[in-house]
Design an enzyme around this catalytic site. Structure first.
Site, mmCIF file in Angstrom:
data_model
loop_
_atom_site.group_PDB
_atom_site.id
_atom_site.type_symbol
_atom_site.label_atom_id
_atom_site.label_comp_id
_atom_site.label_asym_id
_atom_site.label_seq_id
_atom_site.Cartn_x
_atom_site.Cartn_y
_atom_site.Cartn_z
ATOM 1 N N TYR A 120 -1.831 0.024 10.100
ATOM 2 C CA TYR A 120 -2.137 -0.618 8.815
ATOM 3 C C TYR A 120 -0.922 -0.498 7.881
ATOM 4 C CZ TYR A 120 -4.022 -0.966 4.060
ATOM 5 O OH TYR A 120 -4.227 -1.289 2.737
ATOM 6 N N SER A 134 0.820 -1.220 0.000
ATOM 7 C CA SER A 134 0.000 0.000 0.000
ATOM 8 C C SER A 134 0.849 1.263 0.000
ATOM 9 C CB SER A 134 -0.880 -0.011 1.255
ATOM 10 O OG SER A 134 -1.513 1.235 1.414
ATOM 11 N N LYS A 150 -17.528 -1.999 1.641
ATOM 12 C CA LYS A 150 -16.501 -1.436 2.524
ATOM 13 C C LYS A 150 -17.035 -0.288 3.387
ATOM 14 C CE LYS A 150 -12.217 -1.232 1.221
ATOM 15 N NZ LYS A 150 -10.975 -0.893 0.491
HETATM 16 N N1 LIG Z 1 -8.738 -0.268 -1.871
HETATM 17 C C1 LIG Z 1 -7.632 0.451 -1.787
HETATM 18 O O1 LIG Z 1 -7.642 1.675 -2.086
HETATM 19 C C2 LIG Z 1 -6.328 -0.185 -1.368
HETATM 20 C C3 LIG Z 1 -5.195 0.641 -1.278
HETATM 21 C C4 LIG Z 1 -3.979 0.068 -0.878
HETATM 22 C C5 LIG Z 1 -3.901 -1.293 -0.612
HETATM 23 N N2 LIG Z 1 -5.020 -2.055 -0.692
HETATM 24 C C6 LIG Z 1 -4.896 -3.485 -0.385
HETATM 25 O O2 LIG Z 1 -5.532 -4.230 -1.411
HETATM 26 C C7 LIG Z 1 -6.064 -5.437 -0.865
HETATM 27 C C8 LIG Z 1 -7.540 -5.551 -1.205
HETATM 28 O O3 LIG Z 1 -8.231 -4.462 -0.603
HETATM 29 P P1 LIG Z 1 -9.753 -4.140 -0.905
HETATM 30 O O4 LIG Z 1 -9.862 -2.681 -1.056
HETATM 31 O O5 LIG Z 1 -10.222 -5.049 -1.977
HETATM 32 O O6 LIG Z 1 -10.408 -4.496 0.491
HETATM 33 P P2 LIG Z 1 -11.603 -5.515 0.903
HETATM 34 O O7 LIG Z 1 -11.805 -5.314 2.362
HETATM 35 O O8 LIG Z 1 -12.745 -5.334 0.006
HETATM 36 O O9 LIG Z 1 -10.958 -6.920 0.616
HETATM 37 C C9 LIG Z 1 -10.199 -7.659 1.557
HETATM 38 C C10 LIG Z 1 -10.721 -9.083 1.537
HETATM 39 O O10 LIG Z 1 -9.880 -9.900 2.336
HETATM 40 C C11 LIG Z 1 -10.692 -10.706 3.204
HETATM 41 N N3 LIG Z 1 -9.839 -10.964 4.380
HETATM 42 C C12 LIG Z 1 -9.367 -10.038 5.243
HETATM 43 N N4 LIG Z 1 -8.514 -10.605 6.113
HETATM 44 C C13 LIG Z 1 -8.468 -11.937 5.789
HETATM 45 C C14 LIG Z 1 -7.730 -13.036 6.302
HETATM 46 N N5 LIG Z 1 -6.864 -12.895 7.304
HETATM 47 N N6 LIG Z 1 -7.906 -14.252 5.728
HETATM 48 C C15 LIG Z 1 -8.774 -14.419 4.686
HETATM 49 N N7 LIG Z 1 -9.484 -13.384 4.157
HETATM 50 C C16 LIG Z 1 -9.317 -12.157 4.690
HETATM 51 C C17 LIG Z 1 -11.935 -9.886 3.473
HETATM 52 O O11 LIG Z 1 -13.048 -10.654 3.849
HETATM 53 C C18 LIG Z 1 -12.130 -9.202 2.110
HETATM 54 O O12 LIG Z 1 -12.923 -9.988 1.245
HETATM 55 C C19 LIG Z 1 -5.786 -5.374 0.630
HETATM 56 O O13 LIG Z 1 -4.607 -6.089 0.907
HETATM 57 C C20 LIG Z 1 -5.584 -3.898 0.893
HETATM 58 O O14 LIG Z 1 -4.785 -3.675 2.030
HETATM 59 C C21 LIG Z 1 -6.227 -1.524 -1.067
#
Ligand SMILES: NC(=O)c1ccc[n+]([C@@H]2O[C@H](COP(=O)([O-])OP(=O)(O)OC[C@H]3O[C@@H](n4cnc5c(N)ncnc54)[C@H](O)[C@@H]3O)[C@@H](O)[C@H]2O)c1
Length: 317
Positions: free
Chosen positions: A149, A126, A186
């Site tokens: 985070y 991230s 979310k």
């Molecule tokens: N959306 C953004 O702007 C953004 C920015 C930087 C990084 N990220 C990273 O991208 C990835 C996806 O994020 P997103 O926005 O799709 O979020 P999201 O919350 O929609 O997706 C995360 C998914 O992981 C699952 N999950 C969480 N912890 C878990 C675990 N320990 N074991 C199994 N499943 C688990 C949740 O149920 C969810 O479906 C994440 O790693 C997040 O940190 C996202």
């Protein structure tokens, strides 16, 4: 269908966090490739939603990554690649042990399972690893996470680095501010594009932190998915995945007004997260361009327009 040499089973692509926002878009893109590989999602539904996977044709294991017995589930399978997106994604969670334990132990299990098996692993890092540094963020600059985070993602980067030194094909993709379809689950952690759209659709003035001029690298989810898939086939390393441009929250409101045919003035509110809030994020994507052939296809206007078209058809929240 591509069959594993030893057990006549299809070769598998594993996507952790596949029921989430970006993960479910990635799953759809992988299925659209029609490669013949079996796609298995690992997701404990702690923040994801089954509705994101309504058209999914593969298998799902609903267990936390940090508790799953990876060898038992996948030890006899031939794996094509693992995309590890599962994570606590609520950046305001302040329980440090919970954040670090879940995010880091998940990745450690995957690395242990994958050691000496040779397939590529791409994990989600991230822009939060850069902290409050202002301006263009370069992959090699010192990490300075301002919340736990971002700290947990920095530790993933450290583990990824160690794994590469052991010869593993591990790549980190540092996502910036992602927006697009399938993020409604979310809630308050959904993108500002989504929050502002919902407020304006409800006839309210869009609320942003004073004075709407914080800059962010807003990147459309399809570009993020493209960069993530490219990383699996490229030289292992850490890559910024953003649009490469910083735009303000006021810019989003202007574009949303254009898309919706409205004329809402922003309402400016105080920022309760001032102590770890980023004033300016902007991805230096030169390495991603060079090594991944990554080229974002959606500028802010095009991305918001595509998203609003989708929301007008699908958003019933
Ligand atoms: N959306 C953004 O702007 C953004 C920015 C930087 C990084 N990220 C990273 O991208 C990835 C996806 O994020 P997103 O926005 O799709 O979020 P999201 O919350 O929609 O997706 C995360 C998914 O992981 C699952 N999950 C969480 N912890 C878990 C675990 N320990 N074991 C199994 N499943 C688990 C949740 O149920 C969810 O479906 C994440 O790693 C997040 O940190 C996202």
């Amino acid at each position: 269908m591509h069959l594993c040499k030893c057990y006549d089973q299809p070769m598998q692509i594993i996507v952790t966090g596949g029921a989430g926002f970006i993960g479910s878009r990635l799953v759809a893109a992988l299925e659209a490739q029609d490669s013949g590989h079996r796609i298995v999602v690992v997701d404990d539904f702690s923040s994801g939603d089954f509705r994101n996977l309504r058209h999914f044709r593969g298998d799902i294991i609903s267990r936390p990554c940090e508790e799953l017995d990876w060898d038992q589930h996948f030890g006899r399978q031939e794996i094509v690649s693992i995309y590890h997106l599962a994570s606590i994604t609520d950046t305001t969670v302040s329980d440090q042990r919970q954040m670090v334990e879940r995010n880091v132990e998940s990745f450690r299990r995957i690395l242990r399972f994958s050691q000496s098996r040779g397939f590529p692993i791409v994990y989600a890092s991230s822009a939060a690893t850069y902290g409050q540094a202002d301006g263009l963020m370069k992959v090699d600059q010192e990490p300075a996470p301002a919340n736990v985070y971002g700290f947990s993602k920095m530790v993933l980067d450290n583990l990824g680095h160690e794994a590469r030194e052991l010869g593993m094909r591990v790549s980190g993709v540092r996502y910036f501010n992602v927006y697009g379809p399938h993020e409604a689950h979310k809630g308050r952690m959904a993108s500002m594009v989504y929050q502002l759209y919902r407020q304006m659709k409800a006839g309210q003035r869009p609320r942003v932190f004073r004075d709407g001029q914080h800059l962010r690298d807003f990147v459309y989810v399809d570009d993020v998915v493209d960069g993530t898939m490219r990383a699996a086939g490229a030289e292992a390393g850490v890559y910024n995945i953003g649009s490469g441009k910083a735009r303000s929250f006021n810019d989003i409101i202007t574009i949303l007004n254009e898309c919706l045919g409205t004329d809402h003035e922003p309402e400016y509110i105080d920022n309760p997260y001032e102590h770890f809030y980023q004033n300016h994020t902007e991805a230096d994507i030169s390495r991603s361009r060079k090594k991944l052939g990554y080229e974002p296809q959606f500028g802010l206007k095009k991305g918001i327009r595509a998203y609003v078209d989708w929301l007008e058809l699908h958003d019933a929240a």
